[in-house]
Motif scaffolding. Structure first.
Motif, PDB file in Angstrom:
ATOM      1  N   GLN A 249      57.744  41.448  95.806  1.00 54.37           N
ATOM      2  CA  GLN A 249      58.794  41.223  94.824  1.00 54.37           C
ATOM      3  C   GLN A 249      58.735  39.802  94.273  1.00 54.37           C
ATOM      4  O   GLN A 249      58.918  39.579  93.075  1.00 54.37           O
ATOM      5  N   GLU A 250      58.432  38.845  95.138  1.00 51.01           N
ATOM      6  CA  GLU A 250      58.317  37.458  94.690  1.00 51.01           C
ATOM      7  C   GLU A 250      57.138  37.290  93.737  1.00 51.01           C
ATOM      8  O   GLU A 250      57.236  36.584  92.734  1.00 51.01           O
ATOM      9  N   ALA A 251      56.005  37.937  94.044  1.00 53.61           N
ATOM     10  CA  ALA A 251      54.825  37.816  93.190  1.00 53.61           C
ATOM     11  C   ALA A 251      55.024  38.532  91.857  1.00 53.61           C
ATOM     12  O   ALA A 251      54.599  38.031  90.809  1.00 53.61           O
ATOM     13  N   ILE A 252      55.679  39.694  91.889  1.00 54.18           N
ATOM     14  CA  ILE A 252      55.890  40.467  90.660  1.00 54.18           C
ATOM     15  C   ILE A 252      56.890  39.775  89.744  1.00 54.18           C
ATOM     16  O   ILE A 252      56.756  39.786  88.514  1.00 54.18           O
ATOM     17  N   GLY A 253      57.908  39.162  90.318  1.00 55.10           N
ATOM     18  CA  GLY A 253      58.875  38.418  89.530  1.00 55.10           C
ATOM     19  C   GLY A 253      60.139  39.182  89.210  1.00 55.10           C
ATOM     20  O   GLY A 253      61.046  38.625  88.589  1.00 55.10           O
ATOM     21  N   PRO A 272      56.195  47.321  86.413  1.00 47.44           N
ATOM     22  CA  PRO A 272      56.072  46.965  85.002  1.00 47.44           C
ATOM     23  C   PRO A 272      55.923  45.457  84.834  1.00 47.44           C
ATOM     24  O   PRO A 272      56.363  44.678  85.675  1.00 47.44           O
ATOM     25  N   LEU A 273      55.296  45.066  83.725  1.00 49.32           N
ATOM     26  CA  LEU A 273      55.157  43.637  83.449  1.00 49.32           C
ATOM     27  C   LEU A 273      56.525  42.986  83.339  1.00 49.32           C
ATOM     28  O   LEU A 273      56.753  41.890  83.857  1.00 49.32           O
ATOM     29  N   THR A 274      57.438  43.666  82.675  1.00 52.12           N
ATOM     30  CA  THR A 274      58.825  43.226  82.586  1.00 52.12           C
ATOM     31  C   THR A 274      59.711  44.443  82.766  1.00 52.12           C
ATOM     32  O   THR A 274      59.279  45.577  82.528  1.00 52.12           O
ATOM     33  N   VAL A 275      60.946  44.213  83.169  1.00 46.88           N
ATOM     34  CA  VAL A 275      61.869  45.323  83.386  1.00 46.88           C
ATOM     35  C   VAL A 275      62.050  46.097  82.083  1.00 46.88           C
ATOM     36  O   VAL A 275      62.342  45.526  81.032  1.00 46.88           O
ATOM     37  N   GLY A 276      61.850  47.422  82.155  1.00 51.02           N
ATOM     38  CA  GLY A 276      62.010  48.269  80.986  1.00 51.02           C
ATOM     39  C   GLY A 276      60.733  48.491  80.192  1.00 51.02           C
ATOM     40  O   GLY A 276      60.685  49.357  79.320  1.00 51.02           O
ATOM     41  N   ASP A 277      59.691  47.727  80.491  1.00 50.81           N
ATOM     42  CA  ASP A 277      58.408  47.875  79.796  1.00 50.81           C
ATOM     43  C   ASP A 277      57.591  48.959  80.494  1.00 50.81           C
ATOM     44  O   ASP A 277      57.611  49.096  81.706  1.00 50.81           O
ATOM     45  N   THR A 278      56.856  49.756  79.733  1.00 50.36           N
ATOM     46  CA  THR A 278      56.022  50.795  80.340  1.00 50.36           C
ATOM     47  C   THR A 278      54.647  50.275  80.753  1.00 50.36           C
ATOM     48  O   THR A 278      53.916  50.961  81.464  1.00 50.36           O
ATOM     49  N   LYS A 279      54.279  49.088  80.304  1.00 58.28           N
ATOM     50  CA  LYS A 279      52.999  48.515  80.723  1.00 58.28           C
ATOM     51  C   LYS A 279      53.110  48.129  82.199  1.00 58.28           C
ATOM     52  O   LYS A 279      53.944  47.310  82.586  1.00 58.28           O
TER      53      LYS A 279
END
Length: 386
Positions: A249-253, A272-279
């Protein structure tokens, strides 16, 4: 210095072995593969250096200074012994010498030097050789070519019997530089042995620590695992899994994931790269470290597939495995857990038939003759076979 290098390489070798046992084996093998030959090479050279301890380190400058100062004399070779050591295929010999300087009293000493096989006849007992006395009073001497002494000087030099001469021992591992004795940075006598041992131990431990430091978390986990009779931690157990979650969790951000795979040796999170992003990228926790492995092989269709780490009762995962194993009367073995959202069964939902339902965990327990699959809500509240 060679001994320091040898002990540093020994420490790195031990560190590599530790990394092989508890960290990435390929890194450990690479470190050990370099450290082992360095340790052997430095140790061999150190032993050769020890055998040369009574050899005189006479530079051409030191010999020339002795010639210029007329510190010359005649040495009689009383005994020649081969030590059994060879340098560049030439024997290292020990010579008992009786020396009569041009100026000053005669003395006896013993030195080591490499004597080429072809030159051994000129070093037979009873042979007299011209020498340069490197320091006033000796005992350091170096053989020189005939001609430095005049005929008159040579004729009046008579070497007394060895038994009548004072014996002047050579100080081991000394070099003559600018008319003074220079020893190694680290002494070689018995008095300094405890200090040397302490220094060598510190160097070895420091080298091992440098190798192991990047994997300190894995080492700490392995120490705890040893209490349960295991060499590596089982990441399916609550304490180790909680540490894996924290690191991931720390590494993912952020705390959102699309799937979590838990095995005994590693934990994989697709997030996901960011919350809500499908990438979505793939992250792996192994050997106490997190590795970012780039884009996940399968990308989610919508952000609805994401869920939070807090939606999962990680402390219940091992209990679920044990419960499933008990139901089928099989050991937990190497069973792995897979956490993902369940299929949305609401026919009126826009995400019907897609992985957008409550998170769930699935795993299988069995052996080579068959296995049973289990499924449970991610909170671990109920377990059922399917």
């Amino acid at each position: 210095m060679l001994r320091l290098i040898a002990f540093a390489a020994l420490g790195a070798l031990l560190g590599g072995i530790i990394v092989i046992a508890v960290g990435p084996p390929d890194i450990g093998y690479a470190v050990a593969g370099v450290a082992l030959p360095v340790c052997i090479f430095a140790t061999v050279l150190s032993l050769v250096g020890r055998s040369l301890g009574s050899a005189i380190g006479a530079s051409p400058q030191a010999v020339q200074q002795a010639k210029d100062a007329r510190r010359l004399g005649v040495a009689r070779i009383d005994t020649l012994r081969q030590t059994g050591t060879q340098i560049n295929d030439q024997p290292l010999c020990e010579l008992d010498l009786s020396v009569q300087p041009l100026n000053g009293p005669a003395f006896a000493t013993t030195m080591r030097t490499v004597v080429p096989v072809t030159a051994i006849p000129t070093f037979q007992p009873g042979t007299e050789r011209d020498v340069a006395v490197l320091l006033d009073g000796g005992p350091e001497v170096a053989f020189i070519d005939a001609g430095e002494l005049s005929a008159d000087e040579r004729s009046r030099l008579r070497v007394p019997a060895r038994a009548s001469l004072p014996f002047l021992p050579l100080q081991p591992h000394q070099r003559i530089v600018d008319g003074r004795r220079r020893g190694p940075l680290l002494g070689v006598g018995r008095a300094g042995r405890p200090g040397r041992f302490a220094l060598f131990s510190i160097v070895a431990v420091a080298a091992a620590a440098i190798v192991v430091a990047p994997y300190h978390q894995s080492v700490a986990q392995s120490i705890i695992a040893l209490e349960d009779g295991r060499l590596r931690p089982d990441l399916r157990r609550p304490e180790a899994l909680a540490e894996a979650q924290r690191a991931l969790q720390e590494a993912i951000g952020h705390d959102r994931v699309v799937s979590i795979t838990v095995t005994a040796d590693f934990v994989i999170a697709q997030a996901p790269l960011t919350v809500g992003d499908t990438k979505t990228d793939r992250w792996e926790y192994r050997y106490g470290q997190v590795t970012h492995q780039g884009a996940a092989s399968g990308q989610p269709e919508s952000a609805a597939e994401q869920f939070s780490w807090s939606d999962v009762a990680l402390d219940r995962m091992w209990s679920l495995l044990e419960e499933g194993a008990e139901q089928v009367d099989r050991p937990v073995g190497d069973a792995s857990l897979y956490l993902v959202r369940s299929t949305d069964t609401d026919v009126h939902s826009p995400t019907f038939a897609r992985p957008a339902g409550p998170p769930q965990v699935t795993f299988s327990i069995g052996d080579d003759y068959g296995s049973t699959s289990f499924v449970a809500p991610a909170d671990g509240s109920a377990l059922s076979a399917r």
